[in-house]
Design a protein around this motif. Structure first.
Motif, PDB file in Angstrom:
ATOM      1  N   ILE A  30      63.372  59.544  69.989  1.00 54.07           N
ATOM      2  CA  ILE A  30      63.793  58.289  69.367  1.00 54.07           C
ATOM      3  C   ILE A  30      65.241  58.030  69.763  1.00 54.07           C
ATOM      4  O   ILE A  30      66.083  58.920  69.672  1.00 54.07           O
ATOM      5  CB  ILE A  30      63.688  58.367  67.835  1.00 54.07           C
ATOM      6  N   ARG A  31      65.554  56.815  70.208  1.00 53.24           N
ATOM      7  CA  ARG A  31      66.922  56.433  70.525  1.00 53.24           C
ATOM      8  C   ARG A  31      67.284  55.174  69.744  1.00 53.24           C
ATOM      9  O   ARG A  31      66.445  54.282  69.561  1.00 53.24           O
ATOM     10  CB  ARG A  31      67.091  56.121  72.018  1.00 53.24           C
ATOM     11  N   SER A  32      68.534  55.075  69.316  1.00 50.44           N
ATOM     12  CA  SER A  32      68.986  53.847  68.671  1.00 50.44           C
ATOM     13  C   SER A  32      70.498  53.755  68.719  1.00 50.44           C
ATOM     14  O   SER A  32      71.204  54.770  68.647  1.00 50.44           O
ATOM     15  CB  SER A  32      68.511  53.772  67.214  1.00 50.44           C
ATOM     16  N   LEU A  33      70.975  52.523  68.832  1.00 51.02           N
ATOM     17  CA  LEU A  33      72.416  52.276  68.757  1.00 51.02           C
ATOM     18  C   LEU A  33      72.920  52.366  67.325  1.00 51.02           C
ATOM     19  O   LEU A  33      74.123  52.518  67.099  1.00 51.02           O
ATOM     20  CB  LEU A  33      72.743  50.882  69.322  1.00 51.02           C
ATOM     21  N   ILE A  34      71.997  52.278  66.369  1.00 52.68           N
ATOM     22  CA  ILE A  34      72.397  52.295  64.962  1.00 52.68           C
ATOM     23  C   ILE A  34      71.567  53.331  64.212  1.00 52.68           C
ATOM     24  O   ILE A  34      70.383  53.537  64.506  1.00 52.68           O
ATOM     25  CB  ILE A  34      72.233  50.904  64.301  1.00 52.68           C
ATOM     26  N   ASP A  35      72.168  53.982  63.238  1.00 52.72           N
ATOM     27  CA  ASP A  35      71.474  55.034  62.490  1.00 52.72           C
ATOM     28  C   ASP A  35      70.250  54.494  61.765  1.00 52.72           C
ATOM     29  O   ASP A  35      69.213  55.164  61.691  1.00 52.72           O
ATOM     30  CB  ASP A  35      72.433  55.686  61.492  1.00 52.72           C
ATOM     31  N   THR A  36      70.368  53.283  61.221  1.00 49.73           N
ATOM     32  CA  THR A  36      69.239  52.738  60.464  1.00 49.73           C
ATOM     33  C   THR A  36      68.043  52.446  61.363  1.00 49.73           C
ATOM     34  O   THR A  36      66.897  52.542  60.924  1.00 49.73           O
ATOM     35  CB  THR A  36      69.661  51.459  59.720  1.00 49.73           C
ATOM     36  N   GLY A  37      68.302  52.082  62.608  1.00 47.30           N
ATOM     37  CA  GLY A  37      67.199  51.881  63.549  1.00 47.30           C
ATOM     38  C   GLY A  37      66.475  53.177  63.835  1.00 47.30           C
ATOM     39  O   GLY A  37      65.242  53.229  63.872  1.00 47.30           O
TER      40      GLY A  37
END
Length: 491
Positions: free
Chosen positions: A368-375
């Motif tokens: 899993i990758r995301s620019l934001i923690d909530t994503g």
């Protein structure tokens, strides 16, 4: 095909000579020891101080050139390891065999394997600077981390007090003309589903279904390109036709790395002889469907089935088979959301990277990758819910933070202004949907001013990986010019 020696004649010679040496020494993730030892021996011969920390990271220091002793200390950072991926017909042992680079027009590629330009070119540039006597720079450190591609072990393990630098230049970016000031964070998700088995029914014939010919690639950089995921394409066929054809599965496998888009997947199964004609029809129809849907992104995609001479003793029970197929088919994959703040950049994604049956369990490994923690947390929740529905267990590990963009970064301005002065055009200031190590460095070095640059590398993490020769020279010129412009330390 050209030889490794040919690339050492490219510009800049010192960089390409080092890259040829790097290619000649096997260095996949977790097997960087030989390359590390080679670099340590070279540094000792050059009289350059080397520190090897407790996880295996190398820190090499070089004094400033005359007149630049009072400049801020800069650390040039790269990782020692490379992603080991090869074509199915290529005989290659990444632990024992050298990479075979070759020049193909404007590009350097490898012979049937990943090239390791990610991050070998960055590493080569740092070592070339250490070895040069005619490059102006202030106090310099080179940080070469271990195991970046398989878990960022080196970045996680780097301790406070190891670096003296105020500025870090990461060399792991993959597009000339772009300056990176932020990156995605990520986490590994492993799903394990208990699978009951039974004796193979009599009178069945065994076949293997293959999905192959896909491009694969980097699960961050290439995730938005719409490429096929072999694991998902295999699950889609089984979900649609396993019951119709009376398929009894003995094994499923696909993909090799959680951070590479799977290029190949296969399923071993048994089927009644009277269903073979329908099986071949469904395979042909499915290949036609996929070639229609993915004709632009996956022109070499193949779906084929082959009969096997051997027969498995056990097959999955029908209930276990159904749950496993449904889990894989329902598992989200690809882009989850694009960024509203940074047009054209993926905000959150998921890669179903590896599937297998091991020790009585179906195993799915995702990144899993995301620019934001909530994503990231949203996708974690989705996978947890899916696992609960399927009766599977999920474990989340190796969570690493993103690198929060700093639009006021002094070193970013230096790089931007330097680029404009050399090439008379503005670079793009970017955030990358990949896991650079910069976010982890901030834990122990919160004041470190960071930027990431690199040459143009296409299709990293796959055997089509290539690096553009011209842009390597441009990256080199930019890096040297930036080092010459590093300001003096503040009082």
């Amino acid at each position: 095909m050209t030889t490794t020696q040919d690339i050492s004649q490219l510009y800049p010679n010192a960089l390409w000579n080092w890259f040829a040496q790097i290619c000649a020494i096997p260095h996949p993730s977790k097997y960087e020891a030989k390359l590390s030892a080679h670099i340590q021996q070279w540094a000792a011969e050059k009289g350059l101080p080397v520190v090897v920390d407790h996880v295996g990271n190398l820190i090499i220091r070089k004094a400033a050139t005359a007149g630049m002793e009072n400049c801020k200390t800069v650390v040039i950072q790269a990782h020692l390891d490379m992603v080991p991926q090869k074509n199915a017909d290529k005989q290659h042992d990444f632990v024992l065999d050298a990479i075979e680079p070759r020049i193909d027009g404007e590009w350097v590629k490898a012979n049937g394997t990943t090239l390791g330009a990610d991050n070998g070119i960055g590493m080569a540039s740092a070592l070339a600077i250490l070895g040069a006597d005619d490059i102006p720079h202030g106090p310099l450190e080179v940080l070469l981390t271990v195991d970046e591609e398989a878990g960022m072990t080196g970045a996680f393990g780097l301790q406070a007090g190891m670096l003296n630098a105020e500025i870090l230049i990461n060399t792991d970016s993959e597009q000339e003309g772009e300056i990176y000031m932020g990156c995605a964070g990520g986490v590994d998700a492993e799903i394990r589903l208990p699978l009951s088995t039974e004796n193979t029914p009599s009178g069945l014939r065994q076949y293997t279904l293959y999905i192959s010919g896909l491009k694969g690639g980097h699960s961050g950089v290439n995730i938005h390109l719409g490429r096929g995921n072999a694991n998902k394409l295999l699950a889609r066929f089984l979900a649609g036709h396993a019951n119709e054809l009376g398929i009894r599965i003995s094994d499923i496998s696909g993909g090799t790395l959680r951070n590479a888009i799977p290029r190949e997947a296969q399923c071993r199964f048994l089927i009644a002889p009277e269903q073979v004609t329908l099986l071949n029809q469904r395979i042909a129809q499915y290949e036609q469907i996929l070639n229609s849907e993915l004709r632009q992104t996956e022109p070499a995609l193949k779906v084929r089935v082959e009969e096997s001479d051997t027969q498995a003793d056990k097959v999955l029970s029908l209930s276990a088979q159904t749950r496993w197929i449904n889990l894989l088919n329902a598992c989200p994959n690809g882009v989850i959301r694009m960024s509203d703040d940074i047009p054209g950049v993926t905000e959150t994604s998921l890669n179903l990277g590896v599937i297998s049956i091991e020790n009585g369990h179906g195993r799915a490994l995702c990144l899993i990758r995301s620019l934001i923690d909530t994503g990231r947390e949203q996708v974690e929740s989705m996978l947890t819910s899916l696992s609960d529905i399927a009766g599977a267990e999920i474990s989340l590990s190796g969570c690493y933070p993103g690198w929060k963009p700093d639009t006021s970064s002094p070193v970013m301005k230096i790089v931007k202004d330097t680029y404009e002065s050399i090439y008379h055009k503005e670079p793009d200031i970017m955030v990358i949907h990949a896991g650079l190590e910069c976010g982890l460095f901030k834990k122990h070095y919160p004041e470190l001013d960071m930027v990431s640059i690199g040459p143009t590398i296409r299709f990293p993490h796959g055997p089509d990986e290539m690096v553009n020769i011209k842009t390597v020279g441009q990256y080199w010129e930019l890096l040297l010019a930036v080092l010459a412009r590093i300001p003096q330390k503040t009082a």
